[in-house]
Structure formats: structure tokens, C-alpha cells
Scaffold this active site. Sequence first.
Site, mmCIF file in Angstrom:
data_model
loop_
_atom_site.group_PDB
_atom_site.id
_atom_site.type_symbol
_atom_site.label_atom_id
_atom_site.label_comp_id
_atom_site.label_asym_id
_atom_site.label_seq_id
_atom_site.Cartn_x
_atom_site.Cartn_y
_atom_site.Cartn_z
ATOM 1 N N ARG A 15 13.373 5.393 7.754
ATOM 2 C CA ARG A 15 13.632 5.447 6.315
ATOM 3 C C ARG A 15 13.749 6.903 5.856
ATOM 4 O O ARG A 15 13.431 7.830 6.586
ATOM 5 C CB ARG A 15 12.490 4.759 5.561
ATOM 6 C CG ARG A 15 12.453 3.256 5.717
ATOM 7 C CD ARG A 15 11.198 2.646 5.104
ATOM 8 N NE ARG A 15 9.995 2.979 5.848
ATOM 9 C CZ ARG A 15 8.765 2.580 5.520
ATOM 10 N NH1 ARG A 15 8.589 1.844 4.438
ATOM 11 N NH2 ARG A 15 7.721 2.920 6.261
ATOM 12 N N LYS A 75 6.539 8.190 4.280
ATOM 13 C CA LYS A 75 5.231 8.063 4.925
ATOM 14 C C LYS A 75 4.396 9.314 4.701
ATOM 15 O O LYS A 75 4.899 10.379 4.353
ATOM 16 C CB LYS A 75 5.395 7.806 6.423
ATOM 17 C CG LYS A 75 6.006 6.465 6.750
ATOM 18 C CD LYS A 75 5.187 5.295 6.224
ATOM 19 C CE LYS A 75 3.865 5.139 6.944
ATOM 20 N NZ LYS A 75 3.073 4.008 6.381
ATOM 21 N N TYR A 94 3.808 7.547 0.234
ATOM 22 C CA TYR A 94 2.699 6.665 0.606
ATOM 23 C C TYR A 94 1.683 7.495 1.381
ATOM 24 O O TYR A 94 2.024 8.090 2.412
ATOM 25 C CB TYR A 94 3.183 5.523 1.503
ATOM 26 C CG TYR A 94 4.051 4.497 0.815
ATOM 27 C CD1 TYR A 94 3.542 3.693 -0.195
ATOM 28 C CD2 TYR A 94 5.381 4.306 1.195
ATOM 29 C CE1 TYR A 94 4.329 2.737 -0.823
ATOM 30 C CE2 TYR A 94 6.176 3.346 0.576
ATOM 31 C CZ TYR A 94 5.643 2.573 -0.434
ATOM 32 O OH TYR A 94 6.433 1.634 -1.056
ATOM 33 N N HIS A 96 -2.066 6.362 1.706
ATOM 34 C CA HIS A 96 -3.092 5.492 2.308
ATOM 35 C C HIS A 96 -4.257 6.316 2.853
ATOM 36 O O HIS A 96 -4.647 6.214 4.006
ATOM 37 C CB HIS A 96 -2.484 4.628 3.419
ATOM 38 C CG HIS A 96 -1.399 3.702 2.942
ATOM 39 N ND1 HIS A 96 -1.645 2.588 2.161
ATOM 40 C CD2 HIS A 96 -0.050 3.740 3.111
ATOM 41 C CE1 HIS A 96 -0.505 1.969 1.878
ATOM 42 N NE2 HIS A 96 0.474 2.654 2.437
ATOM 43 N N GLU A 118 1.189 4.066 -3.478
ATOM 44 C CA GLU A 118 0.466 2.791 -3.407
ATOM 45 C C GLU A 118 -0.615 2.615 -4.467
ATOM 46 O O GLU A 118 -1.178 1.521 -4.602
ATOM 47 C CB GLU A 118 -0.132 2.578 -2.010
ATOM 48 C CG GLU A 118 -1.325 3.451 -1.657
ATOM 49 C CD GLU A 118 -0.940 4.811 -1.094
ATOM 50 O OE1 GLU A 118 -1.857 5.530 -0.654
ATOM 51 O OE2 GLU A 118 0.259 5.154 -1.095
ATOM 52 N N ASP A 198 -6.702 -17.457 -0.131
ATOM 53 C CA ASP A 198 -7.054 -16.354 -1.021
ATOM 54 C C ASP A 198 -8.333 -16.737 -1.751
ATOM 55 O O ASP A 198 -8.724 -17.910 -1.765
ATOM 56 C CB ASP A 198 -5.914 -16.085 -2.026
ATOM 57 C CG ASP A 198 -5.927 -14.648 -2.554
ATOM 58 O OD1 ASP A 198 -6.900 -14.280 -3.230
ATOM 59 O OD2 ASP A 198 -4.968 -13.901 -2.287
ATOM 60 N N SER A 220 -10.261 -19.004 0.453
ATOM 61 C CA SER A 220 -10.607 -18.182 1.617
ATOM 62 C C SER A 220 -12.121 -17.984 1.707
ATOM 63 O O SER A 220 -12.752 -17.501 0.766
ATOM 64 C CB SER A 220 -9.913 -16.821 1.516
ATOM 65 O OG SER A 220 -10.207 -16.053 2.664
ATOM 66 N N VAL A 239 -4.062 -8.741 3.182
ATOM 67 C CA VAL A 239 -5.044 -8.539 2.113
ATOM 68 C C VAL A 239 -5.098 -7.061 1.741
ATOM 69 O O VAL A 239 -5.159 -6.187 2.617
ATOM 70 C CB VAL A 239 -6.439 -9.023 2.559
ATOM 71 C CG1 VAL A 239 -7.464 -8.788 1.459
ATOM 72 C CG2 VAL A 239 -6.383 -10.505 2.917
ATOM 73 N N LEU A 240 -5.078 -6.772 0.435
ATOM 74 C CA LEU A 240 -5.087 -5.391 -0.043
ATOM 75 C C LEU A 240 -6.150 -5.204 -1.110
ATOM 76 O O LEU A 240 -6.287 -6.023 -2.008
ATOM 77 C CB LEU A 240 -3.715 -5.031 -0.649
ATOM 78 C CG LEU A 240 -3.624 -3.679 -1.359
ATOM 79 C CD1 LEU A 240 -3.573 -2.547 -0.341
ATOM 80 C CD2 LEU A 240 -2.411 -3.621 -2.273
ATOM 81 N N ALA A 268 -1.874 -5.188 6.844
ATOM 82 C CA ALA A 268 -2.774 -4.267 6.138
ATOM 83 C C ALA A 268 -3.182 -3.082 7.006
ATOM 84 O O ALA A 268 -4.119 -2.363 6.662
ATOM 85 C CB ALA A 268 -4.020 -5.019 5.668
ATOM 86 N N ASP A 270 -2.045 -0.144 7.432
ATOM 87 C CA ASP A 270 -2.058 1.152 6.745
ATOM 88 C C ASP A 270 -3.373 1.410 6.016
ATOM 89 O O ASP A 270 -3.734 2.558 5.771
ATOM 90 C CB ASP A 270 -0.905 1.246 5.734
ATOM 91 C CG ASP A 270 0.385 1.722 6.382
ATOM 92 O OD1 ASP A 270 0.302 2.466 7.364
ATOM 93 O OD2 ASP A 270 1.464 1.345 5.912
ATOM 94 N N ALA A 299 2.347 0.172 12.009
ATOM 95 C CA ALA A 299 1.925 0.763 10.737
ATOM 96 C C ALA A 299 3.074 1.015 9.764
ATOM 97 O O ALA A 299 2.823 1.235 8.581
ATOM 98 C CB ALA A 299 1.172 2.071 10.998
ATOM 99 N N ASN A 300 4.295 0.989 10.236
ATOM 100 C CA ASN A 300 5.435 1.192 9.323
ATOM 101 C C ASN A 300 6.495 0.124 9.578
ATOM 102 O O ASN A 300 7.631 0.409 9.909
ATOM 103 C CB ASN A 300 6.026 2.605 9.471
ATOM 104 C CG ASN A 300 6.536 2.891 10.876
ATOM 105 O OD1 ASN A 300 6.012 2.381 11.854
ATOM 106 N ND2 ASN A 300 7.573 3.709 10.975
#
Length: 366
Positions: A15, A75, A94, A96, A118, A198, A220, A239-240, A268, A270, A299-300
Site C-alpha cells: 500500500r 503502517k 497507523y 498501534h 486507529e 460478542d 460471548s 475483537v478491538l 487483531a 496489530d 499483521a498487514n
Amino acid sequence: MKIGIPIEIKNNENRVGMTPAGVFELTKNNHTVYVQTNAGFGSGFFDEDYQEAGAIVLNSIEEVYASSDMIVKVKEPIEKEYTLIKPDQVVFTYFHFASSETLTKAMIKSNAICIAYETVEDTDGALPLLIPMSEVAGRMSIQQGAKYLEKPIKGRGVLLGGVPGVPPGKVLVLGAGVVGIQAAKMAAGLGAHVTIMDINMKQLRYVNDVMPNHVVTEFSSEYNIRKRIKESDLIVGGVLIKGAKAPKLITKDMLKDMRPGTVVVDVAVDQGGCFETTKATTHEDPTYVIDDVVHYCVANMPGAVPYTSTVALTNVTLPYVLKLANLGWKKACDMNPLLAKGLNIVKGEIVYKEITEAFNWEVEVA
């Protein structure tokens, strides 16, 4: 303002921080844009496209960083870039931070202004600059999971959609946010039986309303997760927790309850991953096996479909880049509290408390 678009040098990251269309808008607003030569090549954009949009093409990453007031990336900077970042330089990407203490310390040392895509928020708490990449990654999780279920690459040998006379595969999706909904949509489209979990009942009601009948919702809990993993062929973790480490919903001891060849995809990663056995991988070497369970933890993930991802990302980042360029970072953040939530580290000070909490640092957040 002078804005730099360097090549992404993370492994197999194709990217680029901005499309030629985005550059055109910046130059139309009288800003100078420096693009490193071949920065857009992996996404299908060429130096000539950027030059026609008004950019100045520079030969090296060092020149781009040295010439720019603001760096726009995809990134997080990697080690080679740490020393290129200047004091007071704005880096918009991003980050993280919660998943890398080394990166966090390096950005503190740089005295730069680190604004993380993010953690920019909308008034409803949504994350507008994360959503398009979450949409891509959610959809890709099923595409990749279906591939790695094939026997030659150590999967169970299950066709997710099944065929007449053979039941479809079973997909468990952890998290009913953007990633989870897109994953469920793709899996359902292939004909798989999907369970999405969830703790947010409002989200589960929404999923129940919009998804076809072979997508079922379940609250969940550890008990319910332990029950479902025994029968699942593909498990997607999506999940974030904003700006913080992801919770570990699948522990190492749970792997023994999964059938050999089960595939787990951790979107998830990252943010540290929501499986205890997660370790970041690359598109070059995307999977590993623990206890006969295939782990895909790239990771990407959106870097594998760079044209789609770059256009989708520029669509949402460009308005914020224009604000930062037109007003300067301080005024832009003062005037826009939603953009201000993207501020993570400012001139050596952590200003986003979830970062200190991730590392148990006793640091006073500015």
C-alpha cells in the site's frame, strides 16, 4: 505545508499513504507534496501519475523525511525509519502503539507529533480511519481461512460452502464489530454455517436483523467459546479495544479442544492479538502450526490487496490530512476534538492513556 509520502518498507507492504487523486487535492490547496519514487508502484500508481497530480518525486526515503513537515503513511515506522523522523514533524499513520514498546519508546525519543489513524473517533465512537481496513481484513479473513483449510497446507480439508450431500464448514467469528460483520458476510456468502459472538447485545441484535438465517448470534463467554471451538473449522478473531491490547479470548490450552487442521485467523494481531498463541507473521510466511492448529496472523492483511486498500484508505484519511495541512496540527486538533483523539505522542509526551496502561508504565499522561 510540505507533505511527504514515503515507500512503505514493512515486509510485503504494497500500500501507499495516498493516491494521486489525494495528492491532487493537496496541491490544489497550495501544499507541496513529496512522493518517493515508486512509492505507489505496488498499488498500481506510477511516478508519472503523481507528477501529473502536482507532486515532486524524490529518489530516497531520506530525502522525503528530510523535506517534509508531515509524513503520511500506512503502517507504523520500522527501525530503519526511527532516526529519519525529525522533532516537531507530524507523522500520520497507523501506529498501534499498544503492541510495541520499542516503537513507543522510539517515537517518544523522536519528539515528533504522532497522530494514529486507529484512534481518531467519530461522535458515535466509531473509528472512521480504521473502518475501511477492518472491512478489507474482515473479508480477507474468510478468503485466507478458506484457502488454509485445504489439506496441502495442513488444514482440515474442508470446503467452507460444502456441496450437495455434504454439510458446509463451520465458522466461528469472535467480535461483531466491523471485522466480524464483514467476515460473517463473506462466510455466509460462501454458504458456510456461521456463529458470531460478542458481549454487546445491541450489536448482536443488529447482526441478527441483517444477516441470513445461517448466521447465528451467541453471547460471548469463555464457556460458550470453549463449546464452539470444538466444532469449528475456521475461527476468526476480530475483537478491538480502542488503542489498547486486544483481550486473549483463545488461550493455548484451548487448542487441544480443536480438531486437527482447524484454522485460526487473528485480525487483531496489530493490537497484540486475541489468541494467546498469536505471533505476527508476514505475507511471505503467513502461517504456523501449534498443536495441529493452523495460525494465520499476518499483521498487514490489507497489504495483499493494495489497490483496493489504498483507495479505500485515502477516501477517509484525505479530509483529515487537508485539515492538518491547512490549519497546522495544533489548530486542527483544537478545532476538531475527534481528530484530537488521534494524538498519541506529542513532542516526547504520551497523551493517550491506553498506551501507558498497555505497558503498565506509571507515566503521567499530558
